[in-house]
Design an enzyme around this catalytic site. Structure first.
Site, mmCIF file in Angstrom:
data_model
loop_
_atom_site.group_PDB
_atom_site.id
_atom_site.type_symbol
_atom_site.label_atom_id
_atom_site.label_comp_id
_atom_site.label_asym_id
_atom_site.label_seq_id
_atom_site.Cartn_x
_atom_site.Cartn_y
_atom_site.Cartn_z
ATOM 1 N N LYS A 54 1.206 -1.249 0.266
ATOM 2 C CA LYS A 54 -0.320 -0.016 -0.051
ATOM 3 C C LYS A 54 0.865 1.689 0.149
ATOM 4 O O LYS A 54 0.895 2.268 -0.581
ATOM 5 C CB LYS A 54 -1.216 -0.159 0.788
ATOM 6 C CG LYS A 54 -2.230 -1.035 1.226
ATOM 7 C CD LYS A 54 -2.638 -1.028 2.157
ATOM 8 C CE LYS A 54 -4.081 -2.618 2.321
ATOM 9 N NZ LYS A 54 -4.491 -2.713 3.036
ATOM 10 N N GLN A 98 -4.212 -1.515 9.929
ATOM 11 C CA GLN A 98 -4.525 -3.139 9.664
ATOM 12 C C GLN A 98 -4.712 -4.145 9.998
ATOM 13 O O GLN A 98 -4.249 -4.270 10.747
ATOM 14 C CB GLN A 98 -3.118 -3.171 8.485
ATOM 15 C CG GLN A 98 -3.218 -4.462 7.826
ATOM 16 C CD GLN A 98 -3.014 -4.360 6.261
ATOM 17 O OE1 GLN A 98 -3.321 -3.371 5.596
ATOM 18 N NE2 GLN A 98 -3.704 -5.424 6.070
ATOM 19 N N ASP A 121 -10.939 3.133 4.577
ATOM 20 C CA ASP A 121 -11.436 1.649 3.897
ATOM 21 C C ASP A 121 -12.846 1.591 3.891
ATOM 22 O O ASP A 121 -13.119 0.423 4.300
ATOM 23 C CB ASP A 121 -11.257 0.615 5.477
ATOM 24 C CG ASP A 121 -9.535 0.150 5.218
ATOM 25 O OD1 ASP A 121 -9.459 -0.445 4.306
ATOM 26 O OD2 ASP A 121 -9.067 0.084 5.798
HETATM 27 N N1 GUN Z 1 -6.936 -6.721 6.276
HETATM 28 C C1 GUN Z 1 -6.989 -7.090 4.984
HETATM 29 N N2 GUN Z 1 -7.648 -6.256 4.107
HETATM 30 C C2 GUN Z 1 -7.967 -5.752 4.737
HETATM 31 C C3 GUN Z 1 -8.448 -4.230 4.183
HETATM 32 O O1 GUN Z 1 -9.005 -3.921 3.075
HETATM 33 N N3 GUN Z 1 -8.046 -3.230 5.153
HETATM 34 C C4 GUN Z 1 -7.664 -3.489 5.915
HETATM 35 N N4 GUN Z 1 -7.411 -1.887 6.754
HETATM 36 N N5 GUN Z 1 -6.971 -4.027 6.710
HETATM 37 C C5 GUN Z 1 -7.454 -5.184 6.091
#
Ligand code: GUN
Length: 289
Positions: A54, A98, A121
């Protein structure tokens, strides 16, 4: 005949070049550089890789990013304190915690604490509510990425039967919402299947669009797929040390489907791209643009 392969990596690159231009234009006009704050708690290796990807994508698009790395034994109060600090930091436009978080931390308490205007998100109840009502602020990253893949592959959505396998808060539920909405790249008839669904294969065989998000390696077999259907694989399952496989038995299903996304190189890069898009939008909202 073998299916069209929906190359998420290539689509993501195309979208990211457009985003890079938009980021530069926003910065030139307002002086604001979009900035994502990523929070990683603990040392789960897969999460570390996701967060690194990311951050790299931010860099590639001209979006600033900061990683806040906290030890596995971080308390809920300590994490809440960091979230509050990021909420109040005017240079931060998007906050990403995350998941999963360590078990001593109540995930919902943390996600609820992120200010909705920085919730890139789209996990905050206010943003989920806006999505449910068909007036989204931020679109959920993975479902939005899947929707873009359907568009790019030329898959017709309106009036078609979309079957979503899985009812998770992150993918299955919001995916169903996006596809059933009124509007472009939507208006589908949606069925959500899950672990208690009976006669699953009977249902999946009626899908014009089949989206697998259950986290079971190669669960969807050729017999479960209608000839010519578009199949999108959201699964990322690690088998053995290194190998990554989806929820779909790709080699067999590609002989039946009309179009299919691979793993890796399918949904993953698109999810990250939609996160970038949301971070740009968050910066625009902060800049009053
Ligand atoms: N863990 C797995 N997928 C995601 C996501 O789309 N966002 C976040 N913040 N954590 C994750």
């Amino acid at each position: 005949m073998s299916a069209q392969i929906i190359d998420g990596k290539a689509i993501a690159q195309k979208v990211r070049s457009g985003l890079a231009e938009e980021v530069a234009a926003l910065q030139a006009k307002t002086g604001v550089q979009p900035h994502l704050a990523a929070v990683l708690v603990g040392d789960d290796p897969a999460s570390a890789v996701y967060v690194r990807n990311k951050q790299r994508a931010c860099e590639q698009t001209g979006i600033g990013s900061t990683l806040h790395r906290l030890p596995a034994e971080t308390t809920q109060d300590e994490l809440l304190q960091l979230v509050h600090q990021l909420n109040n930091d005017e240079t931060v436009h998007g906050i990403l915690c995350q998941l999963p978080l360590p078990e001593q931390i109540d995930e919902l308490a943390i996600l609820d604490a992120v200010t909705p205007l920085k919730d890139v998100d789209a996990f905050h109840p206010e943003n989920v509510g806006l999505i449910v009502q068909g007036r989204p602020r931020f679109l959920p990253c993975t479902p939005h990425g899947v929707q873009q893949m359907l568009i790019e592959s030329g898959t017709e959505i309106a009036g078609k039967h979309a079957v979503v396998l899985g009812r998770s808060e992150i993918v299955g539920k919001p995916m169903a919402l996006l596809l059933m909405q009124k509007g472009a790249a939507a208006n589908a008839t949606v069925t959500v299947c899950h672990s208690r669904t009976q006669n699953l294969a009977e249902i999946t065989r009626t899908a014009d669009i089949l989206i697998a998000a259950i986290g079971k390696p190669e669960f969807v077999t050729a017999e479960m797929v209608k000839p010519g259907a578009t199949v999108i694989d959201v699964g990322t399952n690690r088998v053995g040390e290194k190998k990554l496989v989806g929820d779909v038995a790709f080699d067999d299903v590609k002989e039946v489907a009309g179009a299919i996304s691979p793993v890796p190189g399918g949904v993953g890069p698109m999810t990250i791209t939609m996160l970038l898009k949301n971070t740009l939008l968050a910066a625009r909202l902060a800049a009053g643009e």
